[in-house]
Design a protein around this motif. Structure first.
Motif, mmCIF file in Angstrom:
data_model
loop_
_atom_site.group_PDB
_atom_site.id
_atom_site.type_symbol
_atom_site.label_atom_id
_atom_site.label_comp_id
_atom_site.label_asym_id
_atom_site.label_seq_id
_atom_site.Cartn_x
_atom_site.Cartn_y
_atom_site.Cartn_z
ATOM 1 N N SER A 65 -49.645 28.405 37.894
ATOM 2 C CA SER A 65 -49.962 27.531 36.761
ATOM 3 C C SER A 65 -48.872 26.491 36.516
ATOM 4 O O SER A 65 -48.953 25.740 35.534
ATOM 5 C CB SER A 65 -50.158 28.371 35.485
ATOM 6 N N LYS A 66 -47.845 26.469 37.375
ATOM 7 C CA LYS A 66 -46.729 25.524 37.227
ATOM 8 C C LYS A 66 -46.011 25.727 35.888
ATOM 9 O O LYS A 66 -45.661 24.764 35.202
ATOM 10 C CB LYS A 66 -47.218 24.073 37.343
ATOM 11 N N LEU A 67 -45.795 26.994 35.557
ATOM 12 C CA LEU A 67 -45.087 27.340 34.333
ATOM 13 C C LEU A 67 -43.760 28.027 34.681
ATOM 14 O O LEU A 67 -43.627 28.641 35.724
ATOM 15 C CB LEU A 67 -45.926 28.280 33.462
ATOM 16 N N ARG A 68 -42.814 27.903 33.790
ATOM 17 C CA ARG A 68 -41.487 28.470 34.008
ATOM 18 C C ARG A 68 -41.158 29.460 32.911
ATOM 19 O O ARG A 68 -41.396 29.197 31.724
ATOM 20 C CB ARG A 68 -40.438 27.358 34.027
ATOM 21 N N PHE A 69 -40.598 30.620 33.305
ATOM 22 C CA PHE A 69 -40.186 31.653 32.345
ATOM 23 C C PHE A 69 -38.693 31.522 32.077
ATOM 24 O O PHE A 69 -37.885 31.500 33.003
ATOM 25 C CB PHE A 69 -40.491 33.045 32.900
ATOM 26 N N HIS A 70 -38.335 31.411 30.790
ATOM 27 C CA HIS A 70 -36.940 31.317 30.373
ATOM 28 C C HIS A 70 -36.579 32.624 29.656
ATOM 29 O O HIS A 70 -37.069 32.876 28.551
ATOM 30 C CB HIS A 70 -36.730 30.155 29.398
ATOM 31 N N PRO A 71 -35.754 33.482 30.249
ATOM 32 C CA PRO A 71 -35.411 34.749 29.593
ATOM 33 C C PRO A 71 -34.581 34.526 28.333
ATOM 34 O O PRO A 71 -33.715 33.649 28.296
ATOM 35 C CB PRO A 71 -34.598 35.491 30.659
ATOM 36 N N LEU A 72 -34.856 35.314 27.310
ATOM 37 C CA LEU A 72 -34.091 35.248 26.067
ATOM 38 C C LEU A 72 -33.178 36.453 25.904
ATOM 39 O O LEU A 72 -31.967 36.319 25.759
ATOM 40 C CB LEU A 72 -35.047 35.157 24.867
ATOM 41 N N PHE A 73 -33.772 37.659 25.945
ATOM 42 C CA PHE A 73 -32.960 38.865 25.768
ATOM 43 C C PHE A 73 -33.708 40.071 26.320
ATOM 44 O O PHE A 73 -34.907 40.014 26.585
ATOM 45 C CB PHE A 73 -32.611 39.085 24.291
ATOM 46 N N VAL A 74 -32.977 41.161 26.507
ATOM 47 C CA VAL A 74 -33.565 42.421 26.958
ATOM 48 C C VAL A 74 -33.629 43.368 25.771
ATOM 49 O O VAL A 74 -32.617 43.619 25.103
ATOM 50 C CB VAL A 74 -32.748 43.055 28.096
ATOM 51 N N ALA A 75 -34.836 43.860 25.495
ATOM 52 C CA ALA A 75 -35.035 44.766 24.361
ATOM 53 C C ALA A 75 -35.282 46.181 24.865
ATOM 54 O O ALA A 75 -36.025 46.383 25.826
ATOM 55 C CB ALA A 75 -36.221 44.301 23.520
ATOM 56 N N GLU A 76 -34.651 47.134 24.223
ATOM 57 C CA GLU A 76 -34.947 48.533 24.485
ATOM 58 C C GLU A 76 -36.163 48.910 23.639
ATOM 59 O O GLU A 76 -36.171 48.673 22.425
ATOM 60 C CB GLU A 76 -33.754 49.411 24.108
ATOM 61 N N PRO A 77 -37.192 49.458 24.249
ATOM 62 C CA PRO A 77 -38.424 49.751 23.502
ATOM 63 C C PRO A 77 -38.194 50.666 22.304
ATOM 64 O O PRO A 77 -37.420 51.624 22.362
ATOM 65 C CB PRO A 77 -39.307 50.428 24.556
ATOM 66 N N HIS A 78 -38.856 50.321 21.228
ATOM 67 C CA HIS A 78 -38.833 51.106 19.994
ATOM 68 C C HIS A 78 -40.259 51.441 19.585
ATOM 69 O O HIS A 78 -41.215 50.823 20.046
ATOM 70 C CB HIS A 78 -38.161 50.327 18.867
ATOM 71 N N VAL A 79 -40.380 52.404 18.715
ATOM 72 C CA VAL A 79 -41.662 52.762 18.127
ATOM 73 C C VAL A 79 -41.679 52.275 16.686
ATOM 74 O O VAL A 79 -40.741 52.537 15.925
ATOM 75 C CB VAL A 79 -41.878 54.294 18.173
ATOM 76 N N PHE A 80 -42.716 51.551 16.322
ATOM 77 C CA PHE A 80 -42.917 51.159 14.933
ATOM 78 C C PHE A 80 -43.807 52.205 14.273
ATOM 79 O O PHE A 80 -44.931 52.462 14.746
ATOM 80 C CB PHE A 80 -43.581 49.790 14.832
ATOM 81 N N ILE A 81 -43.293 52.807 13.197
ATOM 82 C CA ILE A 81 -44.046 53.826 12.466
ATOM 83 C C ILE A 81 -43.864 53.601 10.967
ATOM 84 O O ILE A 81 -42.993 52.834 10.542
ATOM 85 C CB ILE A 81 -43.589 55.261 12.821
ATOM 86 N N SER A 82 -44.676 54.285 10.181
ATOM 87 C CA SER A 82 -44.527 54.227 8.733
ATOM 88 C C SER A 82 -43.224 54.914 8.330
ATOM 89 O O SER A 82 -42.786 55.892 8.955
ATOM 90 C CB SER A 82 -45.712 54.919 8.064
ATOM 91 N N SER A 83 -42.604 54.418 7.274
ATOM 92 C CA SER A 83 -41.376 55.058 6.780
ATOM 93 C C SER A 83 -41.661 56.462 6.251
ATOM 94 O O SER A 83 -40.739 57.269 6.083
ATOM 95 C CB SER A 83 -40.748 54.205 5.675
ATOM 96 N N ALA A 84 -42.949 56.791 6.008
ATOM 97 C CA ALA A 84 -43.333 58.129 5.556
ATOM 98 C C ALA A 84 -43.848 58.999 6.713
ATOM 99 O O ALA A 84 -44.323 60.112 6.488
ATOM 100 C CB ALA A 84 -44.404 58.014 4.474
ATOM 101 N N HIS A 85 -43.756 58.499 7.928
ATOM 102 C CA HIS A 85 -44.245 59.232 9.103
ATOM 103 C C HIS A 85 -43.426 60.511 9.301
ATOM 104 O O HIS A 85 -42.220 60.536 9.027
ATOM 105 C CB HIS A 85 -44.123 58.327 10.335
ATOM 106 N N PRO A 86 -44.056 61.591 9.796
ATOM 107 C CA PRO A 86 -43.319 62.842 10.035
ATOM 108 C C PRO A 86 -42.118 62.694 10.972
ATOM 109 O O PRO A 86 -41.187 63.512 10.921
ATOM 110 C CB PRO A 86 -44.390 63.751 10.656
ATOM 111 N N LEU A 87 -42.121 61.663 11.822
ATOM 112 C CA LEU A 87 -41.011 61.464 12.767
ATOM 113 C C LEU A 87 -40.014 60.406 12.294
ATOM 114 O O LEU A 87 -39.084 60.052 13.026
ATOM 115 C CB LEU A 87 -41.570 61.047 14.134
#
Length: 313
Positions: free
Chosen positions: A161-183
């Motif tokens: 597609s003639k597009l270029r990827f510009h890296p910004l940062f590397v993220a370590e995966p996280h889980v988004f959960i409710s603040s009231a979640h059992p975990l």
């Protein structure tokens, strides 16, 4: 070739169709189509490819658009300087996966604009549509991630597609959960800990390939799986059903509220998040400013920017 014709081309690309552009320009659709055809014949290039589904920029049209945008911007600067004309509306379009930091950068960009008028678009959308938006120049920038699983497939599409990827940062995966979640009290979560809870992901429409998933571990089998199309619904389900989603971990409390928590997920995988641009076009000043806002916000979250070589000028 006239300046007005160049403005017509920019309007059509911005609107995505000749009919919509004609409405915004207050001219008839046949008149606009005729003006475009006349220009195409004059320069010997088909700027748009036409089909029953509408129009898209041709490869030559994408290159032409880059020059046309520069000419129109320079003409407006001359008019403002010597004819006291009011500046035209600031225009900018961004397409992105569902990232809070992308919204935060957009908010910061608009707050700092020294103008009374602007017309900007932020599309939180599907991965394939992000690529299509930038390829067809509906958006100047598209934000998405690469990892070991999807990299070869996505990079192949970007190259074609003639597009270029510009890296910004590397993220370590996280889980988004409710603040009231059992975990919620855990500092790190094992993927097996989540088996009894609903997994939420963003649906990808007709291009529902694992490679286009916004979440890592997309090939894993989940007992409970819910697909949604927007971030507000996803967060409501996280809270209401004790669900979870896997993301970058960059969470803005001002935008997402205090009821969502980000917890590190134990995995060897990571996400290289960056932005894509069209090789045939230079970023507008507003888009370049947006990239700088992105980098500043990401740095404020404690992440290291991968490279400064792509810093817009």
């Amino acid at each position: 070739m006239t300046l007005q014709q160049l403005k017509y081309i920019l309007a059509i690309v911005s609107c995505g169709s000749i009919s919509e552009a004609a409405k915004q320009l207050f001219i008839s659709q046949p008149s606009l189509s005729s003006a475009v055809k006349e220009m195409e014949q004059e320069i010997g290039v088909d700027i748009f490819l036409r089909s029953s589904k509408g129009i898209v920029l041709s490869n030559e049209g994408a290159e032409f658009l880059s020059y046309a945008r520069q000419v129109v911007e320079q003409a407006e600067l001359l008019e403002q300087r010597y004819m006291n004309k009011k500046p035209s509306k600031k225009l900018c379009a961004i397409s992105t996966q569902h990232y809070a930091f992308a919204v935060q950068a957009f908010v910061s960009l608009l707050k700092d604009l020294n103008t009374n008028e602007y017309e900007c678009t932020l599309r939180e959308t599907r991965t394939y549509e992000i690529i299509e938006d930038v390829r067809n120049m509906r958006s100047e920038i598209g934000i998405l991630y690469l990892n070991d699983f999807n990299r070869k497939v996505i990079e192949k599409i970007l190259k074609e597609s003639k597009l270029r990827f510009h890296p910004l940062f590397v993220a370590e995966p996280h889980v988004f959960i409710s603040s009231a979640h059992p975990l919620a009290a855990k500092t790190i979560i094992e993927i097996e800990d989540l088996d009894e809870f609903p997994c939420l992901s963003f649906e990808q429409g007709e291009y529902n390939s694992f490679y286009f998933s916004e979440e890592i571990l997309s090939t894993r089998t989940y007992k409970k799986k819910i697909s949604v199309s927007d971030r507000a619904t996803l967060f409501n389900l996280l809270i209401g059903l004790n669900g979870y989603t896997i993301s970058s971990g960059v969470l803005n409390e001002d935008l997402n509220g205090e009821h969502i928590k980000s917890v590190r997920l134990r995995t060897e995988e990571n996400m290289q998040i960056g932005y894509i641009t069209n090789m045939k076009a230079n970023l507008s000043q507003l888009a370049a400013d947006y990239v700088r806002k992105l980098k500043s916000i990401i740095s404020d979250f404690g992440y290291t920017i991968l490279s400064q070589e792509d810093e817009p000028v």
